[in-house]
Motif scaffolding. Structure first.
Motif, PDB file in Angstrom:
ATOM      1  N   ILE A 127       0.821  -1.248  -0.019  1.00 22.50           N
ATOM      2  CA  ILE A 127      -0.105   0.009  -0.045  1.00 22.50           C
ATOM      3  C   ILE A 127       0.662   1.285   0.154  1.00 22.50           C
ATOM      4  CG2 ILE A 127      -1.715   1.284   1.305  1.00 22.50           C
ATOM      5  CD1 ILE A 127      -2.699  -1.350  -0.105  1.00 22.50           C
ATOM      6  N   MET A 128       1.934   1.494   0.694  1.00 24.65           N
ATOM      7  CA  MET A 128       2.975   2.489   0.450  1.00 24.65           C
ATOM      8  C   MET A 128       3.601   2.568  -0.576  1.00 24.65           C
ATOM      9  SD  MET A 128       4.594   2.852   4.308  1.00 24.65           S
ATOM     10  CE  MET A 128       5.409   1.249   4.430  1.00 24.65           C
ATOM     11  N   LEU A 129       3.979   1.537  -1.363  1.00 27.72           N
ATOM     12  CA  LEU A 129       4.477   1.857  -2.322  1.00 27.72           C
ATOM     13  C   LEU A 129       3.531   2.337  -3.734  1.00 27.72           C
ATOM     14  CD1 LEU A 129       6.610  -1.252  -3.203  1.00 27.72           C
ATOM     15  CD2 LEU A 129       7.246   0.762  -2.764  1.00 27.72           C
ATOM     16  N   LEU A 130       2.051   1.884  -3.372  1.00 24.51           N
ATOM     17  CA  LEU A 130       1.036   2.543  -4.454  1.00 24.51           C
ATOM     18  C   LEU A 130       0.833   3.889  -3.889  1.00 24.51           C
ATOM     19  CD1 LEU A 130      -1.353  -0.512  -4.318  1.00 24.51           C
ATOM     20  CD2 LEU A 130       0.190   0.052  -6.289  1.00 24.51           C
ATOM     21  N   MET A 177       1.524   6.278  -7.152  1.00 24.00           N
ATOM     22  CA  MET A 177       0.306   6.511  -7.758  1.00 24.00           C
ATOM     23  C   MET A 177      -0.910   7.304  -7.027  1.00 24.00           C
ATOM     24  SD  MET A 177      -0.098   2.844  -9.140  1.00 24.00           S
ATOM     25  CE  MET A 177       1.300   1.993  -9.730  1.00 24.00           C
ATOM     26  N   GLY A 178      -0.615   7.838  -5.875  1.00 24.73           N
ATOM     27  CA  GLY A 178      -1.205   8.656  -4.879  1.00 24.73           C
ATOM     28  C   GLY A 178      -2.242   7.808  -4.135  1.00 24.73           C
ATOM     29  N   LYS A 179      -2.735   8.813  -2.978  1.00 27.35           N
ATOM     30  CA  LYS A 179      -3.064   8.347  -1.683  1.00 27.35           C
ATOM     31  C   LYS A 179      -4.483   7.747  -2.239  1.00 27.35           C
ATOM     32  CE  LYS A 179      -5.082  10.418   2.609  1.00 27.35           C
ATOM     33  NZ  LYS A 179      -5.088  11.471   3.439  1.00 27.35           N
ATOM     34  N   ALA A 188      -4.899   0.369   5.790  1.00 28.83           N
ATOM     35  CA  ALA A 188      -5.564   1.978   5.926  1.00 28.83           C
ATOM     36  C   ALA A 188      -4.516   2.897   6.591  1.00 28.83           C
ATOM     37  CB  ALA A 188      -6.849   1.824   6.836  1.00 28.83           C
ATOM     38  N   ALA A 189      -3.649   2.149   7.506  1.00 26.06           N
ATOM     39  CA  ALA A 189      -2.756   3.076   8.053  1.00 26.06           C
ATOM     40  C   ALA A 189      -1.727   3.446   7.276  1.00 26.06           C
ATOM     41  CB  ALA A 189      -2.139   2.350   9.390  1.00 26.06           C
ATOM     42  N   ALA A 190      -1.198   2.512   6.351  1.00 29.44           N
ATOM     43  CA  ALA A 190      -0.313   2.930   5.273  1.00 29.44           C
ATOM     44  C   ALA A 190      -0.556   3.865   3.966  1.00 29.44           C
ATOM     45  CB  ALA A 190       0.181   1.553   4.632  1.00 29.44           C
ATOM     46  N   SER A 191      -1.930   3.952   3.819  1.00 30.15           N
ATOM     47  CA  SER A 191      -2.234   4.918   2.910  1.00 30.15           C
ATOM     48  C   SER A 191      -2.699   6.153   3.420  1.00 30.15           C
ATOM     49  CB  SER A 191      -3.725   4.205   2.290  1.00 30.15           C
ATOM     50  OG  SER A 191      -5.072   4.270   3.190  1.00 30.15           O
ATOM     51  N   ALA A 192      -2.643   6.397   4.460  1.00 33.05           N
ATOM     52  CA  ALA A 192      -2.801   7.459   5.165  1.00 33.05           C
ATOM     53  C   ALA A 192      -1.775   8.242   5.789  1.00 33.05           C
ATOM     54  CB  ALA A 192      -3.988   7.374   6.440  1.00 33.05           C
ATOM     55  N   VAL A 193      -0.730   7.498   6.156  1.00 35.07           N
ATOM     56  CA  VAL A 193       0.377   8.105   6.917  1.00 35.07           C
ATOM     57  C   VAL A 193       1.309   8.771   5.982  1.00 35.07           C
ATOM     58  CG1 VAL A 193       2.079   5.996   6.769  1.00 35.07           C
ATOM     59  CG2 VAL A 193       2.011   7.234   8.878  1.00 35.07           C
ATOM     60  N   ALA A 203       6.748   6.417   9.205  1.00 36.15           N
ATOM     61  CA  ALA A 203       5.476   5.653   8.995  1.00 36.15           C
ATOM     62  C   ALA A 203       5.450   4.382   9.321  1.00 36.15           C
ATOM     63  CB  ALA A 203       5.399   5.792   7.333  1.00 36.15           C
ATOM     64  N   GLY A 204       6.581   3.875   9.257  1.00 35.68           N
ATOM     65  CA  GLY A 204       6.634   2.308   9.731  1.00 35.68           C
ATOM     66  C   GLY A 204       6.409   2.318  11.147  1.00 35.68           C
ATOM     67  N   LEU A 205       6.706   3.026  12.021  1.00 34.15           N
ATOM     68  CA  LEU A 205       6.656   3.250  13.428  1.00 34.15           C
ATOM     69  C   LEU A 205       4.978   3.673  13.738  1.00 34.15           C
ATOM     70  CD1 LEU A 205       9.521   5.151  14.784  1.00 34.15           C
ATOM     71  CD2 LEU A 205       9.364   2.939  14.873  1.00 34.15           C
ATOM     72  N   ILE A 206       4.476   4.189  12.976  1.00 35.59           N
ATOM     73  CA  ILE A 206       3.008   4.525  12.810  1.00 35.59           C
ATOM     74  C   ILE A 206       2.218   3.154  12.821  1.00 35.59           C
ATOM     75  CG2 ILE A 206       1.143   5.854  12.201  1.00 35.59           C
ATOM     76  CD1 ILE A 206       2.959   7.991  12.019  1.00 35.59           C
TER      77      ILE A 206
END
Length: 486
Positions: free
Chosen positions: A124-127, A131-133, A166-171, A184-187
């Motif tokens: 999700i973080m790579l996307l 490519m955007g949130k 969801a956390a990865a897409s928002a952080v 971001a990894g810690l969050i």
């Protein structure tokens, strides 16, 4: 400027034409492999039920349909290029295949959620970065759901993967440097721990189960952040992508090309900084008013938009100090030299390996407008002169950022000619400049709306009025007489 109907016209037909493209065929083959692996992982009883096989095929078809839709403008507001499509297909296909294999080959101890052994947040973080949130948020819901229906995730693993995604897409929404990925990894690790606690409470698990699962939940988030940091540089190079992290690196004014611009063409360098400030602020205001613009991309594009002037800096007025070299040559040659800075800038940008979107700003910041001063001068001696010989070689801007840089460029240069500029005088002058660009079709291919134009104008007036504010005229002071030595 395009209307909303024009943007969406033939969108669905365009999407289905992409089925025959390379990424479309690649994704179809990859998802067929995923379907085969899912079916192969079914037990004997499930294989004897045709409904299970049909369900798997239908699930993969739905994911493939989602992939095709995400390629166009309908959901994320822009078209993905072929490289991005290959990445999207690879990540989504690998996620489904990987989850099924992890579930079947390494099920782990009894009660261990498969999602903790699988890097949902990494995908999700790579996307999100490339490519955007918005797309990342969609896939953070769709991918865990698809794996859940494939049988690789149980209810608890699905919940953990959903929270992690969801956390990865928002952080990463405000991430501007690579250290943000570690944060971001810690969050995500904290979010994973929260999800695990909820699962353990629902299970009414033994207190001794908490430390082990919380450790794996935290480790999953931290490793996903670190892996994202490791995958970014090669993927940025392979995709030639405009990521926030790469743009922040390109915005460093200590970059060798920008330092060279400062030494060889100091006037152009100063002009570029002012254009960057105007363009960035305008894009931020467009976003604040509900529009869509990449302020960081506009700033970087403005920094590099005139790098082609380094070859002949003395022929551009901002670098001249009392002597105009155009007085010695004919207008046609002058126009040729002026026009060439766009082509030279694009060539330099390609040699530097700049992202495609930045190169587009360099190529389009003058559009195909006429260099009017030299055209009018040539027309005084030859009425048959062709305006195309005095036009820039580019095309009109095709993005909001490119159009904003064009407007900032012409505005910053033109306002310098005003005598004692006031806010009212600047606003009237900018309005005339904007109307001229609209009348000559220089904004017809961009996504700027009239509302955006009004926002840009107000931003430019506010910034330039503050920059050219009236100053107190200090009285002349005499040098104090030197005291005599006693």
């Amino acid at each position: 400027m395009k209307t909303k109907n024009e943007k969406n016209k033939y969108e669905f037909s365009f999407i289905f034409k992409k089925l025959q493209s390379g990424p479309g065929i690649f994704s179809f083959i990859l998802y067929c492999i995923a379907a085969f692996i899912i079916i192969a992982s079914l037990n004997t009883d499930s294989l004897n039920d045709p409904g299970n096989i049909i369900g798997v095929l239908f699930l993969v078809f739905l994911i493939y349909t989602l992939f095709i839709i995400l390629r166009g403008r309908i959901i994320i507001g822009r078209e993905l290029n072929n490289r991005e499509c290959y990445l999207l297909a690879s990540l989504t296909g690998s996620y489904i295949i990987g989850a099924v294999l992890v579930n079947n080959l390494s099920p782990g101890p009894e009660g261990f959620p498969v999602a903790l052994a699988f890097p949902t947040a990494l995908i999700i973080m790579l996307l999100a970065v490339f490519m955007g949130k918005r797309l990342a948020m969609i896939m953070s819901l769709a991918l865990p759901l698809g794996v859940y229906f494939s049988g690789a995730f149980d209810n608890h693993s699905y919940f953990i993967a959903l929270v992690s995604g969801a956390a990865a897409s928002a952080v990463l929404s405000k991430a501007q440097n690579r250290m943000s990925l570690i944060k971001a990894g810690l969050i995500i690790a904290i979010a994973n721990c929260f999800a695990v606690i909820v699962v353990l409470l629902i299970r009414q698990a033994n207190i001794y189960d908490y430390p082990v699962l919380l450790f794996w939940a935290a480790l999953n988030g931290i490793i996903c952040g670190m892996l994202t940091l490791g995958f970014l540089p090669p993927l940025e190079h392979a995709l030639n992508a405009v990521t926030p992290f790469r743009l922040m690196e390109l915005s460093d004014l200590n970059a060798p090309i920008l330092r060279k611009l400062f030494t060889t063409a100091p006037g152009t360098y100063t002009h570029s900084l002012m254009v960057a400030n105007l363009a960035e602020q305008a894009c931020q205001d467009i976003c604040y008013n509900g529009g869509s613009a990449n302020a960081l991309l506009a700033r970087v594009g403005a920094y590099y938009h005139d790098i082609g002037k380094m070859e002949n800096p003395d022929f551009f007025v901002e670098n001249q100090t009392g002597f105009n070299r155009h007085d010695e040559i004919n207008p046609r040659l002058s126009a040729t030299i002026i026009r060439s800075h766009v082509k030279l800038g694009v060539e330099k940008a390609h040699n530097l390996g700049l992202p495609k979107d930045v190169i587009s700003i360099i190529a389009e910041h003058h559009g195909n407008s006429v260099i009017s001063w030299f055209y009018n001068k040539a027309a005084e001696n030859d009425e048959t002169v062709n305006s195309e010989d005095f036009s820039y070689p580019g095309s009109p801007p095709r993005s909001i950022e490119s159009a904003v840089v064009m407007l900032a460029d012409i505005t910053e240069a033109a306002v310098r000619t005003l005598t004692k500029p006031t806010a009212t005088k600047i606003e009237k002058f900018i309005q005339q400049l904007f109307e001229a660009k609209v009348d000559h079709g220089q904004l017809s291919e961009s996504d700027l709306s009239f509302k955006d134009l009004e926002t840009i104008k107000k931003t430019f007036v506010r910034v330039l009025a503050g920059y050219y504010h009236a100053r107190i005229e200090y009285p002349n002071t005499k040098q104090p007489k030197e005291e005599k030595d006693e």
